[in-house]
Design a protein around this motif. Structure first.
Motif, mmCIF file in Angstrom:
data_model
loop_
_atom_site.group_PDB
_atom_site.id
_atom_site.type_symbol
_atom_site.label_atom_id
_atom_site.label_comp_id
_atom_site.label_asym_id
_atom_site.label_seq_id
_atom_site.Cartn_x
_atom_site.Cartn_y
_atom_site.Cartn_z
ATOM 1 N N PHE A 170 31.290 30.033 38.634
ATOM 2 C CA PHE A 170 30.593 31.230 39.119
ATOM 3 C C PHE A 170 29.083 31.031 39.095
ATOM 4 C CE2 PHE A 170 34.563 33.299 37.453
ATOM 5 C CZ PHE A 170 35.097 33.487 38.715
ATOM 6 N N GLU A 171 28.457 31.479 40.183
ATOM 7 C CA GLU A 171 27.002 31.374 40.200
ATOM 8 C C GLU A 171 26.358 32.748 39.984
ATOM 9 O OE1 GLU A 171 27.971 29.966 43.697
ATOM 10 O OE2 GLU A 171 27.697 31.792 44.856
ATOM 11 N N ALA A 172 27.141 33.789 40.124
ATOM 12 C CA ALA A 172 26.572 35.127 39.960
ATOM 13 C C ALA A 172 27.679 36.099 39.596
ATOM 14 C CB ALA A 172 25.910 35.575 41.254
ATOM 15 N N GLY A 173 27.256 37.183 39.022
ATOM 16 C CA GLY A 173 28.232 38.205 38.683
ATOM 17 C C GLY A 173 27.546 39.547 38.551
ATOM 18 N N GLU A 174 28.364 40.577 38.641
ATOM 19 C CA GLU A 174 27.814 41.910 38.423
ATOM 20 C C GLU A 174 28.737 42.595 37.429
ATOM 21 O OE1 GLU A 174 26.673 44.629 41.897
ATOM 22 O OE2 GLU A 174 28.301 45.672 40.846
ATOM 23 N N GLN A 175 28.163 43.316 36.515
ATOM 24 C CA GLN A 175 29.014 43.983 35.539
ATOM 25 C C GLN A 175 28.643 45.459 35.439
ATOM 26 O OE1 GLN A 175 31.148 41.617 33.004
ATOM 27 N NE2 GLN A 175 30.085 42.372 31.232
ATOM 28 N N VAL A 176 29.637 46.294 35.616
ATOM 29 C CA VAL A 176 29.427 47.737 35.468
ATOM 30 C C VAL A 176 30.084 48.133 34.150
ATOM 31 C CG1 VAL A 176 29.996 49.997 36.440
ATOM 32 C CG2 VAL A 176 29.414 48.095 37.961
ATOM 33 N N ILE A 177 29.384 48.929 33.361
ATOM 34 C CA ILE A 177 29.913 49.326 32.054
ATOM 35 C C ILE A 177 30.030 50.845 32.040
ATOM 36 C CG2 ILE A 177 29.455 49.276 29.562
ATOM 37 C CD1 ILE A 177 27.597 46.868 30.193
ATOM 38 N N ARG A 178 31.194 51.308 31.690
ATOM 39 C CA ARG A 178 31.368 52.762 31.647
ATOM 40 C C ARG A 178 32.291 53.141 30.504
ATOM 41 N NH1 ARG A 178 34.559 51.998 37.226
ATOM 42 N NH2 ARG A 178 36.552 51.458 36.328
ATOM 43 N N SER A 179 32.159 54.370 30.058
ATOM 44 C CA SER A 179 33.043 54.829 28.984
ATOM 45 C C SER A 179 34.196 55.601 29.609
ATOM 46 C CB SER A 179 32.278 55.704 27.998
ATOM 47 O OG SER A 179 31.770 56.815 28.671
ATOM 48 N N ALA A 180 35.303 55.640 28.904
ATOM 49 C CA ALA A 180 36.476 56.355 29.413
ATOM 50 C C ALA A 180 37.374 56.716 28.232
ATOM 51 C CB ALA A 180 37.237 55.476 30.408
ATOM 52 N N VAL A 202 33.620 46.337 34.267
ATOM 53 C CA VAL A 202 34.138 45.883 35.548
ATOM 54 C C VAL A 202 33.263 44.727 36.023
ATOM 55 C CG1 VAL A 202 34.778 46.533 37.887
ATOM 56 C CG2 VAL A 202 34.871 48.246 36.051
ATOM 57 N N ARG A 203 33.856 43.547 36.121
ATOM 58 C CA ARG A 203 33.082 42.362 36.494
ATOM 59 C C ARG A 203 33.497 41.850 37.871
ATOM 60 N NH1 ARG A 203 32.503 37.169 32.653
ATOM 61 N NH2 ARG A 203 31.452 38.715 31.362
ATOM 62 N N THR A 204 32.506 41.623 38.689
ATOM 63 C CA THR A 204 32.726 41.000 39.989
ATOM 64 C C THR A 204 32.024 39.651 39.933
ATOM 65 O OG1 THR A 204 32.496 43.221 40.909
ATOM 66 C CG2 THR A 204 32.575 41.414 42.486
ATOM 67 N N SER A 205 32.769 38.555 40.056
ATOM 68 C CA SER A 205 32.169 37.228 39.931
ATOM 69 C C SER A 205 32.236 36.503 41.262
ATOM 70 C CB SER A 205 32.888 36.388 38.876
ATOM 71 O OG SER A 205 33.111 37.137 37.722
ATOM 72 N N GLY A 209 29.106 32.363 47.313
ATOM 73 C CA GLY A 209 28.894 33.575 48.109
ATOM 74 C C GLY A 209 30.133 34.440 48.303
ATOM 75 N N GLU A 210 31.268 34.020 47.722
ATOM 76 C CA GLU A 210 32.487 34.839 47.901
ATOM 77 C C GLU A 210 32.949 35.416 46.572
ATOM 78 O OE1 GLU A 210 35.368 34.000 51.384
ATOM 79 O OE2 GLU A 210 35.240 32.163 50.184
ATOM 80 N N VAL A 211 33.391 36.661 46.618
ATOM 81 C CA VAL A 211 33.950 37.257 45.401
ATOM 82 C C VAL A 211 35.274 36.570 45.091
ATOM 83 C CG1 VAL A 211 34.907 39.366 44.380
ATOM 84 C CG2 VAL A 211 32.852 39.494 45.795
ATOM 85 N N ILE A 212 35.384 36.034 43.881
ATOM 86 C CA ILE A 212 36.610 35.337 43.475
ATOM 87 C C ILE A 212 37.398 36.195 42.504
ATOM 88 C CG2 ILE A 212 37.550 33.270 42.320
ATOM 89 C CD1 ILE A 212 36.121 32.538 44.873
ATOM 90 N N GLU A 213 36.654 36.888 41.638
ATOM 91 C CA GLU A 213 37.287 37.652 40.560
ATOM 92 C C GLU A 213 36.751 39.069 40.549
ATOM 93 O OE1 GLU A 213 35.443 37.073 36.768
ATOM 94 O OE2 GLU A 213 37.151 37.896 35.699
ATOM 95 N N TRP A 214 37.653 39.997 40.356
ATOM 96 C CA TRP A 214 37.240 41.384 40.126
ATOM 97 C C TRP A 214 38.105 41.872 38.969
ATOM 98 C CZ3 TRP A 214 39.799 46.253 41.624
ATOM 99 C CH2 TRP A 214 38.976 47.370 41.411
ATOM 100 N N THR A 215 37.506 42.025 37.816
ATOM 101 C CA THR A 215 38.272 42.307 36.592
ATOM 102 C C THR A 215 37.802 43.584 35.920
ATOM 103 O OG1 THR A 215 38.710 39.958 36.128
ATOM 104 C CG2 THR A 215 38.737 41.440 34.242
ATOM 105 N N THR A 216 38.753 44.390 35.535
ATOM 106 C CA THR A 216 38.429 45.533 34.681
ATOM 107 C C THR A 216 38.942 45.222 33.282
ATOM 108 O OG1 THR A 216 38.637 47.064 36.508
ATOM 109 C CG2 THR A 216 38.730 48.024 34.320
ATOM 110 N N SER A 217 38.022 45.205 32.310
ATOM 111 C CA SER A 217 38.402 44.963 30.917
ATOM 112 C C SER A 217 38.255 46.278 30.165
ATOM 113 C CB SER A 217 37.475 43.920 30.280
ATOM 114 O OG SER A 217 37.432 42.754 31.064
#
Ligand code: GLP
Length: 234
Positions: A170-180, A202-205, A209-217
């Motif tokens: 992975f060269e880049a990622g975005e992570q969203v953090i939220r409570s639930a 929630v991580r998008t890696s 240039g292509e999204v490979i992984e979209w994970t909710t932990s």
């Protein structure tokens, strides 16, 4: 700014508790005061703080015991396996689901695919020293990962497989953090009381240039914390 003594002591105790087996007894106020040379009042406040955080439990007439470890992880593009090993825990997983599924509208839009395209869904319970730390639901771009649905992820790191089997780094990622609030089924899997607070990451890696992984932990709020380095805006 000076840190109050009880906080310093709580900090030192926290480092020990994380390593201690759940249910093991901790030093009494008196013992702690004697061992560390602080007043009993300071020792009590330090213990109180850890009880409030849910790290210790007090049992009337019996003493104070380690409730649950809190795993503290820096916010970076590393894997669960790496994060746990770096903190001295032994990671393990149990696979809740693994196989190809048709992308629904949301998944399709994350990956830029058409609705109904095959994506790999890998859902795992992740543990550290046998304690449930997260449920991870990963969607993966199956087209670039031929045969991934056949891999046994009980003893495998997803990131290791991606690098070593598929050359995906992975060269880049975005992570969203939220409570639930934990979904009832997740609360059971994570062994936390129904209605407990959880942290969702929630991580998008991205690779090439292509999204490979979209994970909710999904992490129990009582067992996990994130830290990030912050710097002034330049
Ligand atoms: C972290 C990330 C997930 C990622 C996982 C891979 O937990 N938040 O997005 O899927 O690591 O972990 P492993 O390589 O141990 O399977």
């Amino acid at each position: 700014m000076t840190v109050p003594k009880y906080r310093e002591l709580a900090e030192a105790l926290r480092a020990e508790i994380v390593r201690a087996p759940v249910g093991s007894p901790t030093a009494s106020e008196r013992q702690l005061a004697e061992d560390t040379g602080v007043s009993r009042m300071t020792a009590r406040r330090a213990i109180d703080e850890l009880v409030r955080e849910g790290l210790l439990t007090r049992q009337v007439g019996r003493g104070t015991f380690v409730a649950r470890p809190v795993v503290s992880v820096p916010l970076q593009l590393t894997s669960f396996t790496e994060d746990m090993l770096a903190r001295g825990y032994t990671p393990s997983s149990s696979v809740l689901h693994a196989g190809l599924v048709p992308a629904d509208e949301h998944v399709a839009s994350v990956f830029g695919l058409t609705v109904g395209s095959d994506v790999m869904l890998l859902a795992r319970l992740r543990l550290a020293d046998g304690v449930p730390i997260a449920i991870e639901r990963s969607h993966l771009r199956a087209r670039l990962l031929p045969g991934i649905e056949g891999i046994d992820f009980r003893h495998e790191s997803l990131y290791r497989v991606l690098i070593e089997e598929y050359g995906v780094r992975f060269e880049a990622g975005e992570q969203v953090i939220r409570s639930a609030i934990a979904r009832p089924a997740d609360a059971e899997t994570l062994e936390i009381p129904h209605g407990s607070a959880v942290l969702e990451l929630v991580r998008t890696s991205v690779s090439h240039g292509e999204v490979i992984e979209w994970t909710t932990s999904t992490y129990p709020g009582s067992r996990f914390e994130l830290s990030a380095r912050i710097a002034p805006v330049t």
